[in-house]
Design a protein around this motif. Structure first.
Motif, PDB file in Angstrom:
ATOM      1  N   PHE A  49      21.620  61.713   8.819  1.00 34.60           N
ATOM      2  CA  PHE A  49      21.815  60.898   9.763  1.00 34.60           C
ATOM      3  C   PHE A  49      23.058  61.189  10.708  1.00 34.60           C
ATOM      4  N   CYS A  50      23.057  60.957  11.844  1.00 34.20           N
ATOM      5  CA  CYS A  50      24.199  61.280  12.475  1.00 34.20           C
ATOM      6  C   CYS A  50      24.813  60.078  13.219  1.00 34.20           C
ATOM      7  N   SER A  51      26.072  59.976  13.603  1.00 29.93           N
ATOM      8  CA  SER A  51      26.562  58.815  14.500  1.00 29.93           C
ATOM      9  C   SER A  51      27.313  59.497  15.588  1.00 29.93           C
ATOM     10  N   THR A  52      27.128  58.606  16.700  1.00 26.40           N
ATOM     11  CA  THR A  52      27.786  59.098  17.907  1.00 26.40           C
ATOM     12  C   THR A  52      29.369  58.736  17.837  1.00 26.40           C
ATOM     13  N   MET A  53      30.187  59.687  18.191  1.00 26.12           N
ATOM     14  CA  MET A  53      31.680  59.706  18.089  1.00 26.12           C
ATOM     15  C   MET A  53      32.375  58.604  18.925  1.00 26.12           C
ATOM     16  N   LEU A 173      19.402  70.056  18.085  1.00 29.56           N
ATOM     17  CA  LEU A 173      18.927  69.623  19.139  1.00 29.56           C
ATOM     18  C   LEU A 173      19.507  68.087  19.198  1.00 29.56           C
ATOM     19  N   HIS A 174      19.613  67.587  18.300  1.00 28.36           N
ATOM     20  CA  HIS A 174      20.007  66.070  18.071  1.00 28.36           C
ATOM     21  C   HIS A 174      21.369  65.972  18.724  1.00 28.36           C
ATOM     22  N   GLU A 175      22.212  66.677  18.227  1.00 35.89           N
ATOM     23  CA  GLU A 175      23.719  66.498  18.609  1.00 35.89           C
ATOM     24  C   GLU A 175      23.828  67.046  20.036  1.00 35.89           C
ATOM     25  N   PHE A 176      23.100  68.093  20.549  1.00 35.06           N
ATOM     26  CA  PHE A 176      23.454  68.396  21.941  1.00 35.06           C
ATOM     27  C   PHE A 176      22.746  67.502  22.752  1.00 35.06           C
ATOM     28  N   GLY A 177      21.807  66.772  22.317  1.00 34.90           N
ATOM     29  CA  GLY A 177      21.053  65.557  23.039  1.00 34.90           C
ATOM     30  C   GLY A 177      22.156  64.687  23.258  1.00 34.90           C
ATOM     31  N   HIS A 178      23.002  64.471  22.449  1.00 33.20           N
ATOM     32  CA  HIS A 178      24.050  63.551  22.629  1.00 33.20           C
ATOM     33  C   HIS A 178      24.919  63.943  23.810  1.00 33.20           C
ATOM     34  N   ALA A 179      25.246  65.242  23.514  1.00 31.26           N
ATOM     35  CA  ALA A 179      26.222  65.720  24.504  1.00 31.26           C
ATOM     36  C   ALA A 179      26.052  65.912  26.010  1.00 31.26           C
ATOM     37  N   LYS A 183      21.254  58.699  23.819  1.00 29.35           N
ATOM     38  CA  LYS A 183      21.690  57.862  22.932  1.00 29.35           C
ATOM     39  C   LYS A 183      20.516  58.071  21.793  1.00 29.35           C
ATOM     40  N   HIS A 184      20.822  57.362  20.839  1.00 26.68           N
ATOM     41  CA  HIS A 184      19.662  57.080  19.681  1.00 26.68           C
ATOM     42  C   HIS A 184      18.437  56.535  20.105  1.00 26.68           C
ATOM     43  N   GLU A 185      17.200  57.272  19.767  1.00 31.71           N
ATOM     44  CA  GLU A 185      16.057  56.683  20.274  1.00 31.71           C
ATOM     45  C   GLU A 185      15.343  55.298  19.852  1.00 31.71           C
TER      46      GLU A 185
HETATM   47 ZN   LIG Z   1      22.651  61.097  16.696  1.00 29.17          ZN
END
Ligand SMILES: [Zn+2]
Length: 355
Positions: A49-53, A173-179, A183-185
């Motif tokens: 799990f990731c969260s956006t900062m 892939l996920h974190e650079f998608g945020h960059a 946002k979260h799908e």
């Molecule tokens: Zn995320």
């Protein structure tokens, strides 16, 4: 001027009734400590799990920041996408060259589909600064990265040289998608996930997330206003993995570790220079939602936005609900600027005209 497709409209009314019902704020307070986890779930909690900062730690950066030009708005987590053609310089603050190169090569996959360049730098200014650390996987979203001091990291990856290849691929892939502004799908406004909330709170409490944070990062959709999105894509690398044990109807999402077809298509559209400018100039205070080229966008009163288009054959639908949800279809030309205006005193009667 109006071309109602009544079957489509009625289907949308039905779908949105369900959607709005599912979006009502759940006021039930639950105890998060009663669910027993399987070892597999605990392992997944720790690495998945990731969260956006912008909603997480490091600072209290606001979603409302980033007053980009009109050209920068009209995109993504609206207003967070970089301009088409952007060069994103990535600087790693630590980590072995082997691990850095793996992450960088996965990150560059996005540039195969989006009109951006992702380059690695070892000194000087950078848009993205990656640190390998133990505070989870997270990243600022899109142009929010510009608000972070050059001395500070913008992305954390909880990866080591011993991480599995699939973990490195997924996280990169996920974190650079945020960059890049995604946002979260699972928070797509079209998502209507039947969460088993007590279990969801308990699940994420295992990694120290409060109920508020779970609501913000998992359960609540982004809402129509701040999002720009396609239909709900369960194969997106930007979705959380959702075990069936966390939903009331067996719905689940696997741990996606590759870009989905829609991930590639959507990022390509959002960084395409082929866009049409639309302004909300109607005599109503509420939001107006438009649909063009597979992308749904919601405009607030007086907002101007660029939406991805095709060079020919565009069909733009305008939808708003105060007087009953209806779509109206128009056929704008690429290269022309438009505004949405009130066609009459009926708030539901909107039309698209040249601006
Ligand atoms: Zn995320």
């Amino acid at each position: 001027m109006k071309n109602f497709n009544f079957i489509f409209a009625m289907a949308f009314v039905a779908a949105l009734t369900v959607l709005f019902a599912s979006c009502k704020k759940d006021m039930i307070e639950t105890s998060p400590a009663e669910y027993v986890f399987t070892p597999e779930e605990l392992a997944e909690i720790n690495e998945n799990f990731c969260s956006t900062m912008d909603e997480y730690d490091f600072n209290d950066h606001s979603e409302e920041a980033g007053n980009g030009s009109v050209e920068e708005r009209g995109t993504g987590a609206k207003g967070k996408f970089w301009p088409a053609g952007q060069v994103l310089r990535v600087r790693f603050q630590n980590g072995s060259s082997t691990l850095q190169n793996k992450v960088f090569n996965y990150a560059k996959t996005w540039a195969n589909y989006a009109n951006v360049s992702i380059v690695k730098v070892t000194s000087g200014n950078s848009e993205i600064r990656v640190k390998f650390g133990t505070v989870g996987n997270n990243s600022y979203v899109g142009t929010d990265n510009l608000n972070i001091a050059q001395s500070l990291q913008t992305m954390n990856l909880e990866l080591t040289d011993n991480s599995s290849e699939s973990s490195i691929r997924r996280a990169s892939l996920h974190e650079f998608g945020h960059a890049l502004g995604l946002k979260h799908e699972h928070q797509n406004p079209y998502a209507s996930i039947s969460w088993d909330k007590p279990k969801v709170y308990a699940y994420f409490a295992q990694q120290g997330w409060s109920q508020q944070k779970v609501d913000e990062q998992v359960i609540n959709t982004l809402g129509w206003g701040p999002a720009q999105h396609t239909s709900f894509d369960v194969q997106s690398v930007m979705a959380y993995s959702i075990p069936a044990s966390l939903t009331t109807n067996g719905f689940s999402i696997p741990w996606n570790t590759e870009l989905s077809a829609l991930d590639k298509e959507f990022i390509g559209k959002m960084y395409s220079g082929v866009r049409i400018r639309v302004r909300h100039a109607a005599n109503i205070n509420g939001n107006i939602t438009i649909y063009l080229n597979g992308v749904t966008t919601t405009l607030t009163k007086n907002e101007t936005i660029y939406v991805p288009a095709k060079t020919t054959g565009n069909t733009l639908q305008i939808w708003e609900c105060p007087s009953g949800c209806m779509w109206s279809s128009f056929y704008p030309s690429y290269g022309t600027k438009y505004k949405i205006v009130s066609a009459s005193n009926n708030a539901n009667d909107l039309k698209l005209v040249q601006d």
